[in-house]
Design an enzyme around this catalytic site. Structure first.
Site: not given
Length: 299
Positions: A173, A97, A242
């Site tokens: 995503k 990711t 993040k």
């Protein structure tokens, strides 16, 4: 198929094991060598460097963040990376990711080197990775995606091919992770409310997931929150922060306001400031109860 695999963390270890179980040859590298040794006991070949896994038809990377992916792909003065080591015509699948910007950079760099690149981040927690039940979100050139399909079949239950532009998979995503943390935050606030009035959180969750909110995200994260089960982390809170930052960066580039994402970023900051960095990101749902006079998440 001979497959190089880089990154044997909570997700990558299960994915690599399922590639082995499907009959593929796996050459594995992890920055902490003990994890590669454990996989070698199951039939993989342990590599000492990322470059060593590149004597393969396909290299899969499953790493924590942009910095790790950049280091492994582009290498450095002391160690060659995937880009310099992968033969022309071979394929790099990034399951990490990462930011949209890095996915675009990886695509361009591999194209310049005559290599194929596919972004294929996954939805699912470590237990889904171990059971080969991930959902794969893939994007890239059609021939590259077709070459990657045996990998996807070994690690997941379904593959969604979205675009010929790899970065689209990363954007999707990130949007999905944004939705997950939005659910965690709102469910945490609702649980804080009813728990302070004396309602049992587990009974409340059973009501929700038996009626209006039957989706796995409510069942999985609601269960963790009701049980206050935040350790060990399947996905750590600092990685959740993040991802929220990455989705906000993508939204800024596209000029799309995401006010809830901004709020959730601040909630993550509160969780990390209170010592919750390495708790499961479900602990975000405990911040509201903490602010309402309850215990700090993870205490």
């Amino acid at each position: 198929m001979r497959i190089g695999f880089v990154g044997l963390g909570n997700m990558g270890s299960g994915m690599a094991a399922n590639l082995l179980a499907s009959g593929h040859q796996v050459v594995a590298y992890n920055r902490s060598p003990g994890k590669a040794a454990a996989l070698a006991e199951r039939g993989a070949t342990a590599a000492a460097t990322a470059a060593e896994v590149c004597d393969s038809e396909v290299v899969v990377s499953m790493l924590a963040d942009d910095a790790a992916v950049e280091a492994v792909t582009f290498g450095g003065p002391d160690q060659a990376g995937i880009l310099a080591s992968l033969p022309e015509g071979c394929l790099h699948i990034s399951a990490s990711t990462i930011s949209v910007a890095l996915a675009e950079r990886l695509h361009d760099a591999h194209a310049d080197a005559g290599q194929a690149f596919v972004s294929a981040p996954v939805f699912g927690r470590p237990e889904a990775a171990a059971a080969a039940k991930l959902f794969v979100v893939a994007a890239g050139a059609p021939d590259a995606v077709a070459a990657a399909q045996p990998v996807f079949d070994a690690i997941g239950q379904r593959t969604f091919v979205l675009s010929e532009q790899p970065a689209v998979a990363n954007l999707v995503k990130l949007s999905g992770n944004f939705l997950i943390v939005s659910v965690i935050e709102s469910l945490g606030e609702a649980m804080a409310l009813i728990a302070k009035a004396g309602v049992d959180k587990q009974h409340y969750l059973e009501l929700l997931t038996s009626t209006l909110f039957t989706a796995p995200v409510y069942q999985t994260y609601g269960g963790l929150m009701a049980r206050e089960e935040f350790e060990p982390a399947g996905f750590a809170a600092h990685l959740g922060l993040k991802d929220v930052r990455l989705v906000l960066a993508a939204a800024e580039q596209l000029q799309v306001p995401l006010p809830v994402a901004s709020l959730v970023r601040d909630r993550f900051l509160a969780l990390l400031a209170g010592g919750g960095r390495d708790l499961d990101w479900a602990a975000l749902g405990g911040v509201a109860a903490w602010e309402a006079g309850g215990p700090r998440p993870g205490s």
